[in-house]
Design a protein around this motif. Structure first.
Motif, PDB file in Angstrom:
ATOM      1  N   LEU A   1       0.840  -1.199   0.000  1.00  0.00           N
ATOM      2  CA  LEU A   1       0.000   0.000   0.000  1.00  0.00           C
ATOM      3  C   LEU A   1       0.874   1.247   0.000  1.00  0.00           C
ATOM      4  N   GLN A   2       1.922   1.211   0.785  1.00  0.00           N
ATOM      5  CA  GLN A   2       2.816   2.359   0.862  1.00  0.00           C
ATOM      6  C   GLN A   2       3.502   2.615  -0.478  1.00  0.00           C
ATOM      7  N   GLN A   3       3.793   1.562  -1.201  1.00  0.00           N
ATOM      8  CA  GLN A   3       4.436   1.716  -2.516  1.00  0.00           C
ATOM      9  C   GLN A   3       3.436   2.131  -3.592  1.00  0.00           C
ATOM     10  N   LEU A   4       2.169   1.729  -3.420  1.00  0.00           N
ATOM     11  CA  LEU A   4       1.163   1.973  -4.454  1.00  0.00           C
ATOM     12  C   LEU A   4       0.488   3.333  -4.333  1.00  0.00           C
ATOM     13  N   ASP A   5       0.332   3.828  -3.113  1.00  0.00           N
ATOM     14  CA  ASP A   5      -0.504   5.015  -2.880  1.00  0.00           C
ATOM     15  C   ASP A   5       0.339   6.189  -2.394  1.00  0.00           C
ATOM     16  N   SER A   6       0.487   7.161  -3.240  1.00  0.00           N
ATOM     17  CA  SER A   6       1.208   8.375  -2.845  1.00  0.00           C
ATOM     18  C   SER A   6       0.256   9.566  -2.721  1.00  0.00           C
ATOM     19  N   VAL A   7      -1.053   9.309  -2.782  1.00  0.00           N
ATOM     20  CA  VAL A   7      -2.055  10.377  -2.766  1.00  0.00           C
ATOM     21  C   VAL A   7      -2.698  10.528  -1.384  1.00  0.00           C
ATOM     22  N   ASN A   8      -3.218   9.430  -0.855  1.00  0.00           N
ATOM     23  CA  ASN A   8      -3.898   9.485   0.440  1.00  0.00           C
ATOM     24  C   ASN A   8      -2.888   9.571   1.578  1.00  0.00           C
ATOM     25  N   GLU A   9      -3.363  10.086   2.720  1.00  0.00           N
ATOM     26  CA  GLU A   9      -2.499  10.227   3.889  1.00  0.00           C
ATOM     27  C   GLU A   9      -2.872   9.161   4.921  1.00  0.00           C
ATOM     28  N   TYR A  10      -1.859   8.501   5.480  1.00  0.00           N
ATOM     29  CA  TYR A  10      -2.064   7.404   6.417  1.00  0.00           C
ATOM     30  C   TYR A  10      -1.369   7.711   7.741  1.00  0.00           C
ATOM     31  N   PHE A  11      -2.050   7.368   8.823  1.00  0.00           N
ATOM     32  CA  PHE A  11      -1.459   7.450  10.157  1.00  0.00           C
ATOM     33  C   PHE A  11      -1.502   6.045  10.738  1.00  0.00           C
ATOM     34  N   ILE A  12      -0.342   5.473  11.022  1.00  0.00           N
ATOM     35  CA  ILE A  12      -0.261   4.135  11.591  1.00  0.00           C
ATOM     36  C   ILE A  12      -0.002   4.301  13.073  1.00  0.00           C
ATOM     37  N   LEU A  13      -1.006   3.979  13.893  1.00  0.00           N
ATOM     38  CA  LEU A  13      -0.899   4.161  15.335  1.00  0.00           C
ATOM     39  C   LEU A  13      -0.430   2.857  15.967  1.00  0.00           C
ATOM     40  N   VAL A  14       0.701   2.916  16.664  1.00  0.00           N
ATOM     41  CA  VAL A  14       1.313   1.716  17.225  1.00  0.00           C
ATOM     42  C   VAL A  14       1.754   1.965  18.650  1.00  0.00           C
ATOM     43  N   ARG A  15       1.929   0.870  19.370  1.00  0.00           N
ATOM     44  CA  ARG A  15       2.577   0.955  20.674  1.00  0.00           C
ATOM     45  C   ARG A  15       4.075   1.035  20.437  1.00  0.00           C
ATOM     46  N   PRO A  16       4.819   1.669  21.323  1.00  0.00           N
ATOM     47  CA  PRO A  16       6.279   1.731  21.143  1.00  0.00           C
ATOM     48  C   PRO A  16       6.878   0.335  21.130  1.00  0.00           C
ATOM     49  N   GLY A  17       7.873   0.123  20.299  1.00  0.00           N
ATOM     50  CA  GLY A  17       8.529  -1.178  20.238  1.00  0.00           C
ATOM     51  C   GLY A  17       9.500  -1.252  19.077  1.00  0.00           C
ATOM     52  N   GLU A  18      10.280  -2.329  19.051  1.00  0.00           N
ATOM     53  CA  GLU A  18      11.329  -2.497  18.048  1.00  0.00           C
ATOM     54  C   GLU A  18      10.801  -3.058  16.735  1.00  0.00           C
ATOM     55  N   ASP A  19       9.639  -3.713  16.752  1.00  0.00           N
ATOM     56  CA  ASP A  19       9.160  -4.454  15.585  1.00  0.00           C
ATOM     57  C   ASP A  19       8.543  -3.501  14.566  1.00  0.00           C
ATOM     58  N   ARG A  20       9.371  -2.889  13.761  1.00  0.00           N
ATOM     59  CA  ARG A  20       8.915  -1.923  12.768  1.00  0.00           C
ATOM     60  C   ARG A  20       9.003  -2.528  11.371  1.00  0.00           C
ATOM     61  N   CYS A  21       7.897  -2.531  10.658  1.00  0.00           N
ATOM     62  CA  CYS A  21       7.921  -3.046   9.282  1.00  0.00           C
ATOM     63  C   CYS A  21       7.765  -1.909   8.268  1.00  0.00           C
ATOM     64  N   LEU A  22       7.590  -0.678   8.744  1.00  0.00           N
ATOM     65  CA  LEU A  22       7.421   0.476   7.858  1.00  0.00           C
ATOM     66  C   LEU A  22       8.351   1.606   8.261  1.00  0.00           C
ATOM     67  N   GLN A  23       8.736   2.387   7.284  1.00  0.00           N
ATOM     68  CA  GLN A  23       9.442   3.637   7.536  1.00  0.00           C
ATOM     69  C   GLN A  23       8.519   4.781   7.112  1.00  0.00           C
ATOM     70  N   GLU A  24       8.606   5.893   7.776  1.00  0.00           N
ATOM     71  CA  GLU A  24       7.756   7.029   7.420  1.00  0.00           C
ATOM     72  C   GLU A  24       8.113   7.564   6.037  1.00  0.00           C
TER      73      GLU A  24
END
Length: 201
Positions: A1-24
């Motif tokens: 989704l991050q690679q396909l969509d450069s138009v809409n704005e997304y907020f990914i709400l997470v608990r703090p932690g090391e397991d990150r699969c996305l970069q802003e």
């Protein structure tokens, strides 16, 4: 989704932690929301964060959602094992509390959902019949497989420490009754009786 969509704005709400699969990126924002327990995180801290963001749509991906959510809600409901009669004993307090939490929250959240996603047609039918849901409100989106999950040569060396065969059947389970280990072993026994090719489990 991050690679396909450069138009809409997304907020990914997470608990703090090391397991990150996305970069802003410019339109994908990772928002860390701190709270001591998952219940408080989802039912208090998450709605407060949503009130600041004012999203057009909220997608909760792990079976539960805030009971108060004034924004259109999409829920991914993987299964409803927590609503079924308990088989066996849950060893940890964490498992027991999680089951109670889902039993309390999910039936109250589902009527508020614009859409419910589940991961198989079997689960879709089971959830719809058990909870008397309108078929148009629940859809199947099968789990995806990332190209990150590729066989690694070093994995073979690890496997060979335990399994000498080239081909084998792999079952990942634990003592949780929903993993259905006894029936898996019964099925494997039948397989050994009836199959010409006997792969190790």
């Amino acid at each position: 989704l991050q690679q396909l969509d450069s138009v809409n704005e997304y907020f990914i709400l997470v608990r703090p932690g090391e397991d990150r699969c996305l970069q802003e990126t410019d339109n994908f924002h990772i928002v860390e929301v701190q709270c001591p327990t998952y219940f408080l995180w989802e039912q208090v801290a998450l709605p407060l964060s949503l009130a600041r963001i004012k999203p057009d749509l909220v997608h909760c991906t792990s079976n539960t959602a805030p009971l108060y959510c004034p924004y259109p809600l999409v829920l991914t409901l993987h299964d409803i094992i927590f609503l079924e009669k308990k088989k066996g004993n849950y060893r940890s307090l964490y498992q027991r509390l999680g089951r109670v939490y889902r039993r309390c929250v999910v039936p109250r959240v589902l009527p508020k959902c614009k859409l419910i996603i589940t991961v198989s047609d079997f689960e879709r039918t089971h959830i719809r019949r058990t909870l008397s849901l309108d078929p148009s409100v629940i859809v199947t989106i099968h789990n995806g497989l990332s190209p990150l999950f590729n066989p690694s040569k070093k994995d073979r060396a690890i496997v060979e420490k335990y399994i000498s065969a080239e081909s084998y059947l792999f079952f990942l389970g634990n003592t949780d009754p929903k993993k259905n280990t006894p029936n898996t072993l019964k099925a494997y026994s039948l397989y050994l009786e009836q199959s010409k090719r006997k792969l190790p489990l």
